[in-house]
Scaffold this motif. Structure first.
Motif, PDB file in Angstrom:
ATOM      1  N   SER A  71       0.833  -1.220   0.000  1.00 29.47           N
ATOM      2  CA  SER A  71       0.000   0.000   0.000  1.00 29.47           C
ATOM      3  C   SER A  71       0.863   1.264   0.000  1.00 29.47           C
ATOM      4  O   SER A  71       2.064   1.212   0.286  1.00 29.47           O
ATOM      5  N   ARG A  72       0.219   2.388  -0.291  1.00 25.02           N
ATOM      6  CA  ARG A  72       0.927   3.672  -0.290  1.00 25.02           C
ATOM      7  C   ARG A  72       1.441   3.978   1.114  1.00 25.02           C
ATOM      8  O   ARG A  72       0.802   3.621   2.112  1.00 25.02           O
ATOM      9  N   GLU A  73       2.549   4.686   1.170  1.00 27.78           N
ATOM     10  CA  GLU A  73       3.206   4.999   2.447  1.00 27.78           C
ATOM     11  C   GLU A  73       2.218   5.646   3.415  1.00 27.78           C
ATOM     12  O   GLU A  73       2.213   5.366   4.604  1.00 27.78           O
ATOM     13  N   ARG A  74       1.341   6.529   2.877  1.00 27.10           N
ATOM     14  CA  ARG A  74       0.387   7.240   3.735  1.00 27.10           C
ATOM     15  C   ARG A  74      -0.573   6.257   4.421  1.00 27.10           C
ATOM     16  O   ARG A  74      -0.866   6.367   5.610  1.00 27.10           O
ATOM     17  N   ASP A  75      -1.046   5.250   3.660  1.00 27.05           N
ATOM     18  CA  ASP A  75      -1.978   4.264   4.228  1.00 27.05           C
ATOM     19  C   ASP A  75      -1.268   3.371   5.246  1.00 27.05           C
ATOM     20  O   ASP A  75      -1.824   3.008   6.283  1.00 27.05           O
TER      21      ASP A  75
END
Ligand SMILES: Nc1ncnc2c1ncn2[C@@H]1O[C@H](COP(=O)(O)OP(=O)(O)OP(=O)(O)O)[C@@H](O)[C@H]1O
Length: 371
Positions: A71-75
């Protein structure tokens, strides 16, 4: 309540060095699991992979719908807030007193007022038996107290999953016993999913609901505690008995010649022929709530009873409360129970939170070669 963590086909290498491959398991929600393994088998790397601090090249780690691998770093950052981490040394800031160390995640990640922060910190200090020590610096307290302070800090954000890396390292046997009780008490109080990495056989025998073991870049097994504690797999039997005889050597794995010599010297019978006793699991300290995980686990394990090897099945049955109605007769259970029949290993079944591989068979990467 804690949340389930589902690991599928996880493979990690650093450069050309493969650490482990194709790991699959499910940490059941709210239950306590332990991961064993000789030094250097990648247990810490596994913990770091669960929270997305290490990114395996293949596989997935699903936490509440977020894949911590892809997943994206933010998630991943958001999902990481569901975790509480307790590192080997407590990982405290040496210049801050215990109060400020434990308050740190609250000040960093929340907008709580100082009065609310004080309430949470004091409550967590109380939980780990450090009430009254909040003004001390990490350098002024013992290693065991530092670990408990690290645990208190791991708890301030109300984690649903707690990862503990060697909570016993550097502790004497008495403090290790207190730590075991603390972990069970904690589970009773907050019902979080817990994964503990340890070498300590007392913790392994008395704390977890589920156990797994890493060896030779594979997950040897993962499932209900009774499976590992009664296993006749040589590497598990050697590890649990703390013996020098078996596949584990000083540098993790022995070479074929050493194993052959040992086999010659074992004419009187192999180490793992002795059946081991499954000691009862610890219960929460009187006055604390019952562990909700116990009932959930019992239902889950009874549902998979006929997939378990006979010794594990007997241990599960022996652990059932006396007042429970008798179990229905199962046809597969009767079939497997015939005298002289070989026990069957539990198959890979992540939904049932049980997994095992035969590490003696050659694998595609050549890492499962017979020693
Ligand atoms: N960032 C990294 N870069 C390269 N290699 C690494 C890195 N992190 C860990 N390793 C290697 O991965 C292997 C497994 O390390 P890890 O610390 O996970 O083992 P462990 O099973 O936790 O050991 P122990 O029980 O001794 O703590 C080791 O050979 C280690 O050197």
């Amino acid at each position: 309540m804690g949340i389930e963590v589902t690991v599928q086909g996880l493979t990690k290498s650093f450069g050309k060095k493969n650490i482990w491959q194709d790991l699959s398991l499910t940490l059941p929600a709210g239950e306590v699991s332990v991961m064993l393994g000789p030094s250097g088998t990648g247990k810490t790397v596994f913990l770091k992979s669960l929270i997305g601090l290490v990114r395996p090249e293949r596989g997935s780690v699903l936490v509440d719908g977020v894949d911590m691998v892809r997943s994206r770093e933010r998630d991943v950052y958001e999902a990481r807030k569901k975790f509480g981490l307790m590192f080997q040394d407590g990982a405290l800031f040496g210049s801050m007193n215990l109060f400020d160390n434990i308050a740190f995640p609250l000040r960093e990640h929340t907008k709580k007022k100082e009065t609310e922060i004080r309430r949470v910190v004091m409550e967590r200090l109380e939980m780990v038996g450090l009430a009254g020590d909040e003004d001390k610096l990490p350098g002024e307290i013992s290693g065991g107290m530092r670990k408990r302070a690290g645990l208190a800090r791991a708890l301030v954000l109300d984690p649903q999953i707690i990862l503990c890396d060697e909570p016993d390292s550097g502790l004497d046997p008495v403090r290790t016993a207190f730590t075991s009780q603390l972990l069970i008490d904690l589970n009773a109080q907050i019902d979080a999913t817990m994964l503990i990495v340890t070498h300590n056989l007392d913790i392994a025998a008395t704390v977890p609901d589920n156990m797994g073991m890493l060896f030779r870049r594979n997950l040897v097994t993962f499932g209900p505690r009774e499976v590992l504690l009664t296993s006749e797999e040589p590497v598990i039997a050697q590890f649990l008995s703390g013996s020098r005889t078996g596949p584990i050597g000083m540098s993790e794995e022995k070479d074929a010649a050493t194993l052959a010599r040992e086999a010659d010297g074992q004419a009187a019978g192999p180490l793992h022929a002795v059946p081991r006793e499954v000691v009862p699991q610890l219960e929460p300290t009187p006055g604390l709530p019952e562990r909700q995980a116990v009932r959930r686990r019992r239902e889950r394990v009874l549902g998979m009873l006929d997939q378990l090897p006979p010794a594990a099945r007997r241990a599960v049955e022996a652990s059932l409360p006396q007042n429970m109605p008798p179990l229905p007769q199962r046809t597969s259970l009767a079939r497997r129970g015939r005298p002289g029949e070989e026990p069957q290993a539990a198959g890979v079944d992540p939904n049932a939170a049980t997994a095992s591989v035969d590490i003696s068979r050659p694998g595609p990467s050549g890492s499962r070669e017979r020693p």
